[in-house]
Design a protein around this motif. Structure first.
Motif, PDB file in Angstrom:
ATOM      1  N   LEU A 143      -0.394  17.362 -32.796  1.00  0.00           N
ATOM      2  CA  LEU A 143      -1.303  17.375 -34.036  1.00  0.00           C
ATOM      3  C   LEU A 143      -0.290  16.924 -35.222  1.00  0.00           C
ATOM      4  N   GLY A 144       0.989  16.621 -35.195  1.00  0.00           N
ATOM      5  CA  GLY A 144       1.899  16.164 -36.072  1.00  0.00           C
ATOM      6  C   GLY A 144       2.903  17.445 -36.531  1.00  0.00           C
ATOM      7  N   PHE A 145       2.589  18.674 -36.083  1.00  0.00           N
ATOM      8  CA  PHE A 145       3.186  19.811 -36.576  1.00  0.00           C
ATOM      9  C   PHE A 145       4.779  19.464 -35.897  1.00  0.00           C
ATOM     10  N   LYS A 146       6.077  19.842 -36.736  1.00  0.00           N
ATOM     11  CA  LYS A 146       7.341  19.972 -36.127  1.00  0.00           C
ATOM     12  C   LYS A 146       7.914  21.191 -36.120  1.00  0.00           C
ATOM     13  N   ARG A 147       8.638  21.617 -35.011  1.00  0.00           N
ATOM     14  CA  ARG A 147       9.433  22.679 -34.996  1.00  0.00           C
ATOM     15  C   ARG A 147      10.630  22.765 -36.023  1.00  0.00           C
ATOM     16  N   GLU A 148      10.570  23.903 -36.757  1.00  0.00           N
ATOM     17  CA  GLU A 148      11.582  23.765 -37.880  1.00  0.00           C
ATOM     18  C   GLU A 148      12.249  24.922 -37.765  1.00  0.00           C
ATOM     19  N   GLY A 149      12.147  25.854 -36.952  1.00  0.00           N
ATOM     20  CA  GLY A 149      13.117  26.891 -36.892  1.00  0.00           C
ATOM     21  C   GLY A 149      12.619  27.747 -35.806  1.00  0.00           C
TER      22      GLY A 149
END
Ligand SMILES: CC(C)(COP(=O)(O)OP(=O)(O)OC[C@H]1O[C@@H](n2cnc3c(N)ncnc32)[C@H](O)[C@@H]1OP(=O)(O)O)[C@@H](O)C(=O)NCCC(=O)NCCS
Length: 171
Positions: A141-147
């Motif tokens: 859906l366009g979410f990115k892993r940030e941490g």
């Protein structure tokens, strides 16, 4: 898929949303809360926060006419974070999982953000590392892993596991 539609939630939906969350929480490792931790107060809190300072959408199955999915997120009330929607939770009735309801709810939520909330730049969520399907779903859906929040959440089979922080950013 049978006839399913999405609409905004109302305060009157609280009892049905509570039933939904109890059903979903009964599955181990799905939500952070267990079924016994799904209280009326918890539901009332997020419904009122989402209505006043966020977005909440529910999916309704026309037959038998009940709420079978929920997604909500809201601002934290601090001015410096007014461009962020957080505390995101999504839950789909176990009987209806894998039928496109989660995708429908998320797509509608992001469309609402893009078209009606120009001041929102970030939507945040946190998912446990073992919820691999959900993590891939959010990436699609366009979410990115940030941490990674190490050992933040208790594991179903004892011990602890990492929570993954993800965010969707307005382009
Ligand atoms: C995760 C969840 C919201 C997905 O909703 P859904 O209606 O089942 O999903 P959809 O049918 O729209 O499918 C979208 C994607 O979700 C994933 N998915 C499907 N069923 C799933 C399940 N039971 N658990 C996790 N992910 C699932 C799939 O990867 C699917 O991608 P694909 O279309 O490429 O196969 C839903 O399964 C659910 O409520 N699970 C339990 C609670 C939970 O995990 N909440 C999220 C906590 S971070």
């Amino acid at each position: 898929m049978e006839n399913i539609y999405v609409r905004k939630s109302f305060v009157n939906d609280i009892p049905s949303i509570e039933e939904l969350y109890k059903r979903v929480a009964a599955i181990e490792g799905a939500l952070a809360r267990t079924a016994s931790e799904i209280s009326r107060g918890y539901i009332e809190y997020f419904v009122s926060k989402s209505i006043s300072d966020g977005i909440e959408l529910v999916a309704i199955a026309e037959n038998p006419g009940r709420i079978i999915g929920d997604i909500h997120c809201y601002r934290n009330g601090v001015g410096t974070f007014a461009h962020v929607l957080g505390e995101l939770t999504i839950a789909v009735d176990p009987e209806y999982q894998g039928k496109g309801v989660g995708k429908l709810l998320f797509t509608e939520l992001l469309t609402e953000v893009v078209t009606k909330c120009p001041d929102i730049l970030r939507v945040e969520l946190i998912a446990r590392e073992s919820n691999v399907r959900a993590l891939h779903f959010y990436e699609s859906l366009g979410f990115k892993r940030e941490g990674r929040l190490v050992k933040r959440i208790r594991s179903v089979h004892g011990g602890f596991e990492d929570d993954i922080v993800m965010a969707w950013l307005r382009e």
